[in-house]
Design an enzyme around this catalytic site. Structure first.
Site, PDB file in Angstrom:
ATOM      1  N   ARG A 111      15.069 104.689 -22.525  1.00  0.00           N
ATOM      2  CA  ARG A 111      15.062 103.591 -21.688  1.00  0.00           C
ATOM      3  C   ARG A 111      15.946 104.070 -20.693  1.00  0.00           C
ATOM      4  O   ARG A 111      17.254 104.112 -20.858  1.00  0.00           O
ATOM      5  CB  ARG A 111      15.734 102.322 -22.363  1.00  0.00           C
ATOM      6  N   HIS A 138       6.766  99.077 -18.167  1.00  0.00           N
ATOM      7  CA  HIS A 138       7.315  98.789 -19.554  1.00  0.00           C
ATOM      8  C   HIS A 138       6.334  98.873 -20.564  1.00  0.00           C
ATOM      9  O   HIS A 138       5.823  97.570 -20.962  1.00  0.00           O
ATOM     10  CB  HIS A 138       8.006  97.564 -19.516  1.00  0.00           C
ATOM     11  N   GLN A 141       6.120  96.932 -23.999  1.00  0.00           N
ATOM     12  CA  GLN A 141       5.894  95.833 -24.010  1.00  0.00           C
ATOM     13  C   GLN A 141       4.413  95.313 -23.789  1.00  0.00           C
ATOM     14  O   GLN A 141       3.978  94.352 -24.504  1.00  0.00           O
ATOM     15  CB  GLN A 141       6.647  95.260 -22.630  1.00  0.00           C
ATOM     16  N   ASP A 229       8.527  86.565 -16.112  1.00  0.00           N
ATOM     17  CA  ASP A 229       9.707  87.173 -16.586  1.00  0.00           C
ATOM     18  C   ASP A 229      10.728  86.907 -15.561  1.00  0.00           C
ATOM     19  O   ASP A 229      10.624  86.042 -14.724  1.00  0.00           O
ATOM     20  CB  ASP A 229       9.369  88.742 -16.111  1.00  0.00           C
ATOM     21  N   CYS A 268       8.331  88.236 -21.642  1.00  0.00           N
ATOM     22  CA  CYS A 268       8.793  89.258 -22.493  1.00  0.00           C
ATOM     23  C   CYS A 268      10.075  89.415 -23.163  1.00  0.00           C
ATOM     24  O   CYS A 268      10.614  90.073 -24.101  1.00  0.00           O
ATOM     25  CB  CYS A 268       8.755  90.660 -21.659  1.00  0.00           C
ATOM     26  N   ARG A 296       6.290  93.624 -30.845  1.00  0.00           N
ATOM     27  CA  ARG A 296       7.047  94.653 -30.416  1.00  0.00           C
ATOM     28  C   ARG A 296       7.232  95.814 -31.421  1.00  0.00           C
ATOM     29  O   ARG A 296       6.781  97.048 -31.491  1.00  0.00           O
ATOM     30  CB  ARG A 296       8.539  94.433 -29.961  1.00  0.00           C
TER      31      ARG A 296
HETATM   32  N1   CP Z   1      11.637  92.727 -23.661  1.00  0.00           N
HETATM   33  C1   CP Z   1      12.497  93.730 -23.719  1.00  0.00           C
HETATM   34  O1   CP Z   1      12.272  94.797 -23.558  1.00  0.00           O
HETATM   35  O2   CP Z   1      13.578  93.332 -24.297  1.00  0.00           O
HETATM   36  P1   CP Z   1      15.063  94.251 -24.443  1.00  0.00           P
HETATM   37  O3   CP Z   1      15.462  94.390 -22.968  1.00  0.00           O
HETATM   38  O4   CP Z   1      15.859  93.368 -25.294  1.00  0.00           O
HETATM   39  O5   CP Z   1      14.734  95.284 -25.122  1.00  0.00           O
END
Ligand code: CP
Length: 309
Positions: A111, A138, A141, A229, A268, A296
């Site tokens: 990430r 992402h 997701q 989002d 998300c 997830r």
């Molecule tokens: N949706 C998502 O990626 O959540 P986090 O940022 O908590 O990992």
């Protein structure tokens, strides 16, 4: 783990269109199998003895916990690597970090902020790199989103989805996922917050035909799924006042849902209740956001075992 003598070209997952339609459906089928295995308490230690490195430059709840729990359930192990806990935070080049990690672990989930950085990791890695969110994409997701839509809509055929709000990284990967699964997508954003034109072009090359509008009611009308989002993503906190003003009228609330009597509501997470979505909507009968969050886990386990088999 690979050594200097047994390196082969790994498959990476930097965005949804790194998978073909058939591969995506295979991963989603496997995600459903893993979900059933967890529910039944069946052993599914398909990654026994394997290790996932998890490199985080940004905060996370769902991504971190679902990957780490997933590796445990698959009989493997996950290592959390915060940028400041490793030499990367002291200036080690990403390419050196990537090469070295490849000699220890079997896959890396990263990430990072800049999408170019996950591409550098992939270029120098001899094990699969999985994008756990960049500023542009992402895809993990999206896997969970598609699994959730398929289970709630009994398939993808005839499904229409509305994206309401910021054309951000989640929206961009979702657009690619909709294109691969023939979901009819309409994206409503304020001017200046559109999904990147290059991403829309990629979606069209995949057979999708996303509609773009600045009218959230037009997008939501008769949709099967309404997805939103946050308006202020990580790193955009200084833009709060401008963004709150620009997104006025884009809240997913009961008034908007009146235009889509059968729609499920997706997010998300994390959500900023009272901003992009109201508390009553996220807590209401039509919200499927915690199924999304659960998926997830199943979807990423499926992705990892598919990449590593
Ligand atoms: N949706 C998502 O990626 O959540 P986090 O940022 O908590 O990992």
């Amino acid at each position: 783990m690979t050594t200097a003598t047994n390196e082969t070209e790994p498959r990476h997952f930097l965005d949804v269109d790194d998978l073909s339609e058939a591969e995506l459906l295979a991963v989603l089928d496997r995600a459903d199998e893993y979900k059933r295995a967890v529910d039944a308490g069946d052993d599914h230690a398909d990654l026994s003895g394997q290790t996932l490195g998890m490199l985080f430059q940004k905060a996370s709840t769902r991504t971190r916990v679902s990957f780490e729990t997933g590796m445990t359930q698959l009989g493997g192990h996950a290592i959390f690597l915060g940028e400041d806990d490793i030499q990367l935070g002291r200036g080690e080049p990403l390419k050196d970090t990537s090469r070295a990690l490849s000699r220890y672990v079997d896959a890396v989930m990263a990430r990072v902020f800049k999408h170019e950085n996950v591409e550098v990791l992939a270029e120098y890695s001899s094990v699969p790199i999985v994008n756990g969110l960049t500023d542009d994409a992402h895809p993990c997701q999206t896997l969970a989103d598609l699994q959730t839509i398929r289970e709630h809509e009994d398939g993808f055929e005839g499904v229409s989805a509305a994206w309401i709000g910021d054309g951000n990284n989640v929206a961009q990967s979702f657009a690619l996922g909709c294109a691969l699964t023939d979901i009819d997508l309409t994206i409503a954003t304020p001017e200046g917050y559109e999904v990147d034109g290059e991403v829309l072009e990629r979606a069209r090359e995949l057979g999708g035909d996303p509609t773009v509008t600045t009218d959230p009611v037009e997008a939501a009308t008769d949709a099967d799924v309404i997805y939103t989002d946050v308006w202020i993503s990580m790193g955009q906190e200084d833009e709060r006042d401008v963004r709150m003003n620009d997104f006025e009228g884009f809240q997913v609330n009961t008034d908007l849902l009146e235009n889509a009597p059968d729609a499920s509501v997706m997010h998300c997470l994390p959500a900023h209740r009272g901003e992009e979505v109201t508390d009553d909507v996220i807590e209401g009968d039509r919200s499927i956001v915690f199924d999304q969050a659960e998926n997830r886990l199943h979807a990423q386990k499926a992705l990892l075992s598919w990449l590593l088999e």
